[in-house]
Design a protein around this motif. Sequence first.
Motif, short mmCIF file in Angstrom:
data_model
loop_
_atom_site.label_atom_id
_atom_site.label_comp_id
_atom_site.label_asym_id
_atom_site.label_seq_id
_atom_site.Cartn_x
_atom_site.Cartn_y
_atom_site.Cartn_z
N ALA A 7 0.80 -1.20 -0.17
CA ALA A 7 -0.08 0.01 0.19
C ALA A 7 0.92 1.17 -0.07
CB ALA A 7 -0.96 -0.31 1.29
N SER A 8 0.34 2.30 -0.83
CA SER A 8 1.15 3.37 -0.82
C SER A 8 0.10 4.55 -1.40
CB SER A 8 2.37 3.42 -1.46
OG SER A 8 3.31 4.68 -1.46
N CYS A 9 0.54 5.80 -1.24
CA CYS A 9 -0.45 6.89 -1.64
C CYS A 9 -0.70 6.82 -3.08
CB CYS A 9 0.26 8.08 -1.29
SG CYS A 9 -0.97 9.43 -0.97
N ASP A 10 0.53 7.23 -3.88
CA ASP A 10 0.14 7.40 -5.37
C ASP A 10 1.48 7.32 -5.97
OD1 ASP A 10 1.61 9.88 -5.12
OD2 ASP A 10 -0.20 11.04 -5.04
N MET A 11 1.49 7.44 -7.38
CA MET A 11 2.93 7.25 -7.88
C MET A 11 3.22 8.62 -8.86
SD MET A 11 3.86 4.18 -7.44
CE MET A 11 5.26 4.23 -8.63
N GLY A 12 3.12 9.64 -7.88
CA GLY A 12 3.63 11.03 -8.31
C GLY A 12 4.98 10.92 -8.34
N ILE A 13 5.73 12.01 -9.14
CA ILE A 13 7.09 12.11 -9.25
C ILE A 13 7.80 12.24 -7.51
CG2 ILE A 13 8.96 13.26 -10.16
CD1 ILE A 13 7.21 13.72 -12.56
N GLY A 14 8.65 11.38 -7.23
CA GLY A 14 9.10 11.64 -6.12
C GLY A 14 10.16 10.49 -5.69
N GLY A 15 10.98 10.59 -4.59
CA GLY A 15 11.97 9.60 -4.49
C GLY A 15 11.46 8.39 -3.93
N VAL A 16 10.43 8.34 -3.16
CA VAL A 16 9.60 7.13 -2.62
C VAL A 16 9.05 6.41 -3.49
CG1 VAL A 16 7.53 6.40 -0.99
CG2 VAL A 16 9.36 8.16 -0.10
N TYR A 39 -3.86 4.63 -2.85
CA TYR A 39 -4.93 5.53 -2.33
C TYR A 39 -5.71 6.26 -3.46
CZ TYR A 39 -2.73 4.28 1.87
OH TYR A 39 -2.19 3.58 2.70
N SER A 40 -4.77 6.74 -4.51
CA SER A 40 -5.36 7.56 -5.70
C SER A 40 -4.27 6.96 -6.68
CB SER A 40 -4.84 9.10 -5.43
OG SER A 40 -4.87 9.84 -6.70
N GLN A 41 -4.67 6.51 -8.01
CA GLN A 41 -4.28 5.94 -9.04
C GLN A 41 -3.69 7.09 -9.87
OE1 GLN A 41 -6.38 2.58 -10.69
NE2 GLN A 41 -6.66 1.52 -8.56
N SER A 42 -2.95 7.80 -9.35
CA SER A 42 -2.41 8.94 -10.27
C SER A 42 -0.92 9.10 -10.10
CB SER A 42 -3.14 10.26 -9.75
OG SER A 42 -2.75 10.51 -8.26
N GLY A 43 -0.38 9.90 -10.90
CA GLY A 43 0.90 10.15 -10.92
C GLY A 43 1.70 9.58 -12.15
N GLU A 44 2.80 10.41 -12.45
CA GLU A 44 3.73 10.21 -13.64
C GLU A 44 4.13 8.74 -13.62
OE1 GLU A 44 3.05 14.39 -13.40
OE2 GLU A 44 3.48 13.00 -12.09
N PHE A 45 4.58 8.38 -12.61
CA PHE A 45 5.24 7.20 -12.43
C PHE A 45 4.23 5.72 -12.46
CE2 PHE A 45 8.95 8.75 -10.01
CZ PHE A 45 9.43 9.40 -11.27
N MET A 46 3.06 5.87 -12.79
CA MET A 46 2.10 4.95 -12.93
C MET A 46 2.46 3.91 -14.09
SD MET A 46 -0.65 4.74 -10.93
CE MET A 46 -1.58 3.61 -11.61
N PHE A 288 19.24 30.46 -11.83
CA PHE A 288 18.75 29.51 -10.71
C PHE A 288 17.20 29.18 -11.21
CE2 PHE A 288 17.21 27.14 -7.22
CZ PHE A 288 18.28 26.77 -6.40
N VAL A 289 17.17 28.05 -12.08
CA VAL A 289 16.14 27.86 -12.80
C VAL A 289 15.27 26.65 -12.31
CG1 VAL A 289 15.43 27.07 -15.14
CG2 VAL A 289 17.54 28.54 -14.66
N LEU A 290 14.10 26.73 -11.84
CA LEU A 290 12.88 25.76 -11.65
C LEU A 290 12.56 25.04 -12.87
CD1 LEU A 290 11.29 27.33 -8.44
CD2 LEU A 290 13.45 25.92 -8.59
N LEU A 291 12.76 23.54 -12.92
CA LEU A 291 12.52 23.02 -14.18
C LEU A 291 11.34 22.70 -13.99
CD1 LEU A 291 15.86 21.47 -15.35
CD2 LEU A 291 14.65 23.46 -16.62
N GLY A 292 10.75 22.34 -12.78
CA GLY A 292 9.42 21.59 -12.45
C GLY A 292 9.42 20.34 -12.56
N LYS A 293 8.08 19.72 -12.78
CA LYS A 293 8.07 18.31 -12.95
C LYS A 293 8.65 17.75 -14.16
CE LYS A 293 3.45 17.26 -10.84
NZ LYS A 293 2.24 16.49 -11.21
N GLN A 294 9.55 16.71 -13.95
CA GLN A 294 10.09 16.06 -15.13
C GLN A 294 9.83 14.39 -14.73
OE1 GLN A 294 11.31 17.45 -17.99
NE2 GLN A 294 10.97 19.37 -17.11
N THR A 295 9.22 13.68 -15.63
CA THR A 295 9.03 12.35 -15.54
C THR A 295 10.29 11.52 -15.44
OG1 THR A 295 6.68 12.35 -16.57
CG2 THR A 295 7.75 10.13 -16.23
#
Length: 405
Positions: A7-16, A39-46, A288-295
């Motif tokens: 069980a986990s939360c979702d598959m958003g972009i993150g280390g976990v 808990y939510s079937q969402s996120g770029e790592f699905m 100093f550049v924030l590139l945002g989400k990157q799958t």
Amino acid sequence: MKKILIASCDMGIGGVERSLAGMLEQFSYDEYKVDLMLYSQSGEFMELLHEDISLLDEMAEYKTFRSSIAETFRARQIGIGITRLVSKARTALETRLRKLEEPGYYQQQLMWRYALPLLPKLEQRYDVAISFLWPHYFVADKVAADVKIAWIHTDYSTIVTNHAMDLKMWSNFDHIIAVSDACKSSFISRYKELKDKVSVIENIISPPAVSMLADSGEVDNPMLRDRRFKLLTVARLSYQKGIDQAIKAFDMLRQLGYRDMAWYVVGYGGEEAALREQIAEYGLQDSFVLLGKQTNPYPFVKACDLYVQPSRYEGKAITVTEAKILGKPVVITGYPTAASQVTNYIDGYITEQSVEGIAAGIERLYQDKELRDRLARNCAGMDYGNAYELQKLYSLFQGDRRGSA
């Protein structure tokens, strides 16, 4: 064949989430039938989920934990919405009274605890149930299994929680997994009565997969067009990851005359607006550049000259190991678990945990090309693959909790 629930939360972009995907990629599906409860079937790592996993249906009540309070009420989860308001109000009060620096963990704990009576149980019984992301109330209270296992991904000595509430939750588990020895030690220092349950299993990483993704040609990467000395951080935009400290350190370097540098950050999070405002305040928009989400963050890692982890605390940052897999020199702050992340002067450089320390560490590596090259060579010559860590997990599956729920 044993039935396993993870069980986990979702598959958003993150280390976990990357760690979970890596573990599931290496899992032995010939021996174990694996159900995954998100808990939510969402996120770029699905899309990274292994084809042999059985993905359980979402439950509306649990999906609210990835929704705002307003969205929770709109979804007609009125009771859970009220518990969210109560947990938010109590956290705000405690923050003022106790001057909490980062109350997010405390609020999340209250949110789950107050909502528990309103959450449904999972009907199926499992041989093993694994909770991969804190807080672990779902597996602790709503799943029946012979063996229950929970993961620790952070330095527990640095976060604020309700001790008694947390201890009651942890007592429902047979085994507690820390991602590093330092992470284990920090947890035991808080919960000495649980020390016999805690063991270490490192994040499962596949070096061939990291290298393959780094060579992907499908990413628009502005770093490739930048001729400056390029720093990179891959992190959630949160207090823990210290991006605000990085901005201050970078401004300090600019004031010292280091104008041929650019710092890129891959990631997203709740601090983005504040960080952009801080970048503008220091006049660093062009450097100093924030590139945002990157799958796929790996082409950005491959393009950098120096990987920097400016975190205030970590369990064991998977991004640091991935940078080392790609043969990059690494600078990390001296957070309590840093020594479990790199061997200083061998495959990384540990600098003081402060704005001045971050600036000094970067300056040292920028000026000392010989040290940079040596760190990179050492990293390239090491094998960071660790699929064997899964054997430790399988060995924990043999316990028995007859009658547990």
